[in-house]
Design an enzyme around this catalytic site. Structure first.
Site, PDB file in Angstrom:
ATOM      1  N   SER A  59      31.384 -22.334 -18.730  1.00  0.00           N
ATOM      2  CA  SER A  59      30.193 -22.180 -19.562  1.00  0.00           C
ATOM      3  C   SER A  59      30.441 -22.344 -21.047  1.00  0.00           C
ATOM      4  O   SER A  59      29.518 -22.686 -21.791  1.00  0.00           O
ATOM      5  CB  SER A  59      29.560 -20.809 -19.299  1.00  0.00           C
ATOM      6  OG  SER A  59      30.462 -19.765 -19.634  1.00  0.00           O
ATOM      7  N   HIS A  98      26.496 -23.851 -13.535  1.00  0.00           N
ATOM      8  CA  HIS A  98      26.218 -24.889 -14.523  1.00  0.00           C
ATOM      9  C   HIS A  98      26.311 -26.293 -13.929  1.00  0.00           C
ATOM     10  O   HIS A  98      26.152 -27.280 -14.654  1.00  0.00           O
ATOM     11  CB  HIS A  98      27.174 -24.754 -15.707  1.00  0.00           C
ATOM     12  CG  HIS A  98      26.998 -23.482 -16.465  1.00  0.00           C
ATOM     13  ND1 HIS A  98      26.053 -23.312 -17.455  1.00  0.00           N
ATOM     14  CD2 HIS A  98      27.640 -22.293 -16.361  1.00  0.00           C
ATOM     15  CE1 HIS A  98      26.125 -22.082 -17.936  1.00  0.00           C
ATOM     16  NE2 HIS A  98      27.076 -21.445 -17.291  1.00  0.00           N
ATOM     17  N   LYS A 148      18.906 -21.452 -14.676  1.00  0.00           N
ATOM     18  CA  LYS A 148      19.347 -22.575 -15.508  1.00  0.00           C
ATOM     19  C   LYS A 148      18.557 -23.823 -15.103  1.00  0.00           C
ATOM     20  O   LYS A 148      17.413 -23.978 -15.490  1.00  0.00           O
ATOM     21  CB  LYS A 148      20.860 -22.730 -15.391  1.00  0.00           C
ATOM     22  CG  LYS A 148      21.602 -21.507 -15.950  1.00  0.00           C
ATOM     23  CD  LYS A 148      23.086 -21.613 -15.834  1.00  0.00           C
ATOM     24  CE  LYS A 148      23.799 -20.449 -16.519  1.00  0.00           C
ATOM     25  NZ  LYS A 148      23.501 -19.131 -15.939  1.00  0.00           N
TER      26      LYS A 148
END
Length: 396
Positions: free
Chosen positions: A181, A209, A241
């Site tokens: 990240s 991610h 996300k």
């Protein structure tokens, strides 16, 4: 005798300020979109994890509003009491299908998922082998489990194998983020899977991610690497996300997920997420899976930013992900550059210790499918000007 709590906390806050590590929340007015109003200032947001630009997508909001009208605003209980709604069940089935696993289990947050899964499956006498730059939630999950922890050099599969050699007779868990990240780089997933197989370890990957960004239908870095549930028996990711909603999940074989459901304290003792939120997440999952046009646009923006940064001599990391950090070194410099960018209309976070190692403070620039080419170009121009001005002041 102890000082008063207020005095003790005052000293701690003062120390954080003195080290240029004080952090504060900015108030965002309106939707969390590519352009936001932060603390009353309109700016382009380049520090969001909304990689596909779905967080402010009207279709998700409409789905949530319709579900809220019939399902209400809360689940009223934990999942194992009466909090598990048909929307939750449908979301879990759709997530499992997306990532190619038998079953998925939804948690309220990514932190709850990582802490809950690791502490549910590992215990004293077991061994956890972890990347040095794993997310804090994976670190805390390992600590809570009571298992012996071995840390291998970041993204170094050979060192991970050496640490696996040092493990004892208990169960072995090899755990890593897919995309890290703060650096934006990717773990050597296939090599780690090979070492896990040869050492009798279970590979756990947090694809927070990577999901939505990489792989066929955006199924993530694990899917992109062709790793099934035998190779990666524990796959975790978030819904806050690329999916544009909130929550997280773990996916794997049916019996594995059932064992987690029966023992993960962060799930058992938490109220279930609101059913209307699960409905919105289902809409986000569907749009993420069908979002090849968004992914193509995002990848073009990443390439454009990296090419522009190299042309300007900016210190970009080796990252093909939406996370593009610029390492600036000390805390004061990172803060000053972040503030100067905000004055020019760009919101870019200054990341400082303890989130990153001392001496590696940085700007964490994140690109999303909601950005345009002109916004990326304008950011590059602003970065060049601000960094040049900062360097001139340092040299004076």
């Amino acid at each position: 005798m102890s000082a008063t709590l207020a005095a003790y906390c005052g000293e701690r806050v003062a120390a954080v300020r003195a080290a240029e590590r004080f952090r504060r929340r900015r108030v965002i007015e309106g939707a969390h979109a590519p352009v936001v109003v932060a603390d009353g200032r309109r700016c382009v947001n380049f520090c969001s994890n909304d990689y596909l630009g779905l967080a402010a997508e009207p279709a998700l909001a409409q789905r949530m509003a319709r579900a809220g009208e019939t399902l209400g605003t809360g689940s009223a209980a934990s999942q194992l009491v009466t909090g598990h709604n048909a929307e939750h069940a449908a979301l879990e089935a759709e997530l499992a299908d997306w990532v190619g696993r038998e079953r998925a289990l939804v948690f309220s947050t990514g932190y709850a998922a990582n802490v809950g899964v690791l502490s549910a499956l590992m215990t004293r006498g077991d061994d956890i082998v972890a990347d040095a730059l794993n997310h804090a939630s994976l670190i805390d999950g390992a600590r809570l489990s009571g298992a012996h922890k071995h840390v291998y050099a970041h993204a170094d599969a050979a060192d991970a194998a050496r640490k696996l050699d040092d493990c004892c007779a208990g169960n072995r868990l090899l755990v890593t983020d897919s995309v890290f990240s703060m650096d934006g780089d990717t773990a050597p997933l296939a090599a780690l899977a090979d070492h896990a197989d040869s050492h009798g370890a279970w590979l756990t990957v947090d694809d927070a991610h990577g999901l939505g960004v990489f792989g066929r239908e955006g199924a993530g870095r694990v899917a992109e690497a062709g790793l099934n549930s035998q190779r990666v028996p524990l796959l975790l990711a978030t819904l806050g996300k690329s999916v544009g909603a909130a929550g997280a999940f773990v996916a794997g074989d049916e019996v594995v997920i059932e064992a987690i459901l029966q023992s993960a304290r962060s799930l058992i003792f938490s109220t279930a997420p609101p059913p209307a939120l699960a409905a919105a997440a289902r809409q986000g999952v569907a749009m993420a899976r069908a979002g090849d046009d968004r992914r193509v646009h995002l990848m073009a923006l990443i390439a454009r930013f990296r090419a522009g940064a190299r042309a300007l001599g900016l210190p970009v990391n080796d990252s093909d992900s939406p996370i593009q950090p610029l390492i600036l070194g000390d805390e004061a410099r990172a803060l000053a550059v972040s503030d100067a960018l905000l004055a020019r209309g760009f919101l870019v976070g200054a990341i400082r210790p303890p989130t990153v190692a001392p001496g590696s403070s940085r700007l964490r620039i994140t690109l999303t499918a909601g950005h345009g080419e002109s916004q990326v170009d304008a950011l590059l121009d602003a970065l060049a000007d601000v960094l040049a001005a900062a360097e001139s002041r340092r040299s004076a």
